[in-house]
Design an enzyme around this catalytic site. Structure first.
Site, PDB file in Angstrom:
ATOM      1  N   ASN A  69       0.829  -1.202   0.000  1.00 39.18           N
ATOM      2  CA  ASN A  69       0.000   0.000   0.000  1.00 39.18           C
ATOM      3  C   ASN A  69       0.859   1.246   0.000  1.00 39.18           C
ATOM      4  OD1 ASN A  69      -0.311   1.913   2.510  1.00 39.18           O
ATOM      5  ND2 ASN A  69       0.161  -0.114   3.360  1.00 39.18           N
ATOM      6  N   ILE A  71      -0.907   4.462   0.766  1.00 37.85           N
ATOM      7  CA  ILE A  71      -2.080   5.319   1.023  1.00 37.85           C
ATOM      8  C   ILE A  71      -1.632   6.773   1.247  1.00 37.85           C
ATOM      9  CG2 ILE A  71      -4.107   5.663   2.506  1.00 37.85           C
ATOM     10  CD1 ILE A  71      -4.088   2.969   0.945  1.00 37.85           C
ATOM     11  N   LEU A  73      -1.264   8.281   4.316  1.00 36.19           N
ATOM     12  CA  LEU A  73      -1.924   8.870   5.492  1.00 36.19           C
ATOM     13  C   LEU A  73      -3.123   9.749   5.122  1.00 36.19           C
ATOM     14  CD1 LEU A  73       1.124   9.720   7.826  1.00 36.19           C
ATOM     15  CD2 LEU A  73      -0.220   7.622   7.684  1.00 36.19           C
ATOM     16  N   ASN A 127       2.748   6.841  15.199  1.00 38.20           N
ATOM     17  CA  ASN A 127       3.170   6.290  13.918  1.00 38.20           C
ATOM     18  C   ASN A 127       4.442   7.026  13.493  1.00 38.20           C
ATOM     19  OD1 ASN A 127       3.577   5.358  11.382  1.00 38.20           O
ATOM     20  ND2 ASN A 127       1.491   5.679  10.643  1.00 38.20           N
ATOM     21  N   CYS A 130       5.666   5.355   8.989  1.00 35.26           N
ATOM     22  CA  CYS A 130       4.950   5.254   7.706  1.00 35.26           C
ATOM     23  C   CYS A 130       5.931   5.442   6.560  1.00 35.26           C
ATOM     24  CB  CYS A 130       3.843   6.298   7.612  1.00 35.26           C
ATOM     25  SG  CYS A 130       3.033   6.247   5.993  1.00 35.26           S
ATOM     26  N   THR A 192       5.047  -1.664   7.940  1.00 37.32           N
ATOM     27  CA  THR A 192       5.271  -2.401   6.685  1.00 37.32           C
ATOM     28  C   THR A 192       6.724  -2.325   6.192  1.00 37.32           C
ATOM     29  OG1 THR A 192       4.583  -0.408   5.516  1.00 37.32           O
ATOM     30  CG2 THR A 192       2.903  -2.106   5.867  1.00 37.32           C
ATOM     31  N   GLY A 242       2.123  -8.059  11.939  1.00 39.93           N
ATOM     32  CA  GLY A 242       2.769  -8.415  10.673  1.00 39.93           C
ATOM     33  C   GLY A 242       2.329  -9.787  10.215  1.00 39.93           C
TER      34      GLY A 242
HETATM   35  C1  SIN Z   1      -0.325   4.870   4.772  1.00 39.55           C
HETATM   36  O1  SIN Z   1      -1.285   5.604   5.052  1.00 39.55           O
HETATM   37  O2  SIN Z   1       0.450   5.172   3.836  1.00 39.55           O
HETATM   38  C2  SIN Z   1      -0.064   3.617   5.515  1.00 39.55           C
HETATM   39  C3  SIN Z   1       0.175   3.869   6.938  1.00 39.55           C
HETATM   40  C4  SIN Z   1       1.496   3.415   7.431  1.00 39.55           C
HETATM   41  O3  SIN Z   1       2.199   2.648   6.778  1.00 39.55           O
HETATM   42  O4  SIN Z   1       1.859   3.792   8.546  1.00 39.55           O
END
Ligand code: SIN
Length: 301
Positions: A69, A71, A73, A127, A130, A192, A242
């Site tokens: 992914n 995304i 955030l 977090n 990311c 990730t 994970g």
């Molecule tokens: C994302 O929103 O890109 C994923 C969130 C993350 O990996 O912490």
């Protein structure tokens, strides 16, 4: 009767099964599939100080036993979260752990202070890992920066503080030690793994942001290794995450040293799996004649 409750420093959970940030929306989306009161807790999608549009599409790609992914955030910002999602989340009779990401220490601190005035939140997950936003992993790849953000947030709020760490480092033990020394109540291991997918016919990366974070069963042995390494050398409660999707996965993470686990990508292919794992954990521990979760945490020989 097996005791499922766990205590991770100041964080108390009714059981060790949590759902991971970014895989459970803000819970409303999952209401048809899960009795939330059965879970140890919910970690909603990361929120930021300001709304974010996220990265250009495509943002997800399925890979062999995994999900990439990018995304970025995407979220509506902390004010919207407090107004719109918090009243629902805090009505759910389970622990709610807000997950925040700041662009600098000040932003982390201001968000922690703002949430500190909100009733019903059980903890904060930072977090600092990311891989999909500029600067997103800076705090998680540098021990001094990790320590700075953890101690600053800890000083700014009354919540138990959890640092969610990136595996994309040479030594995750060093970062976990820095977070623990700075006062983290727990560390979540791991976010990730940086990866990519390519459409070779078009000679292009598939993800709009080119690179993304890999999750799902493909990363389970890697995440398990991180949990084991940290548990062997750092005195801090660990939340394993994970590729966890079965009771054997849960048991492996507990035995490797995790005091609790987060179910992530599995929510996408089996939305009710988290609740089922609570039942299966209870059954498995009873069969083993284990009286509490603590008895098997870090029980590896
Ligand atoms: C994302 O929103 O890109 C994923 C969130 C993350 O990996 O912490």
């Amino acid at each position: 009767m097996t005791q499922l409750a766990v205590q991770l420093n100041r964080l108390h959970l009714a059981n060790p099964i949590l759902v991971a940030s970014g895989t459970f929306g803000y819970a409303r989306e999952m209401a048809a599939y899960v009795d939330f009161s059965r879970l140890g807790g919910i970690i909603p999608k990361t929120i930021t100080a300001q709304p974010r549009r996220g990265n250009p599409p495509p943002r997800t790609v399925e890979t062999a036993s995994g999900l990439l992914n990018s995304i970025g955030l995407d979220n509506d910002g902390i004010d919207y979260f407090i107004e719109t999602h918090i009243p629902y989340l805090t009505s759910l009779r389970t622990a709610v752990i807000a997950n925040i990401a700041g662009r600098n220490v000040d932003e982390f601190v201001r968000m922690a202070e703002q949430l500190n005035n909100v009733e019903g939140i059980s903890g904060l997950e930072l977090n600092i890992s990311c891989p999909n936003v500029s600067g997103g992993v800076d705090f998680g790849t540098n021990p001094e920066m990790a320590a700075d953000v953890v101690s600053s947030v800890r000083g700014a709020c009354d919540f138990p503080v959890i640092a969610k760490l990136t595996p994309n480092v040479t030594s995750i033990v060093t970062i976990a030690q820095a977070a623990a020394d700075a006062g983290a109540d727990a560390v979540s291991l791991v976010n990730t793994f940086l990866g990519m997918a390519i459409d070779w016919r078009r000679r292009r990366p598939i993800l709009g942001n080119k690179l993304g974070g890999l999750s799902g069963p493909a990363i389970k042995p890697l995440a398990l290794r991180c949990v084991y390494q940290v548990a062997q050398s750092v005195d801090v409660p660990i939340i394993g995450v994970g590729g966890i999707g079965t009771i054997d996965d849960v048991m492996e993470f507990l035995v490797a040293g995790a005091s609790a686990v987060q179910i992530g990508t599995a929510n996408f292919y089996n939305p009710s799996v988290s609740e089922r794992l609570v039942d299966e954990l209870s059954g498995t521990l009873s069969e083993m004649k284990v009286h509490s979760v603590d008895e098997i945490v870090n029980a590896i020989h």
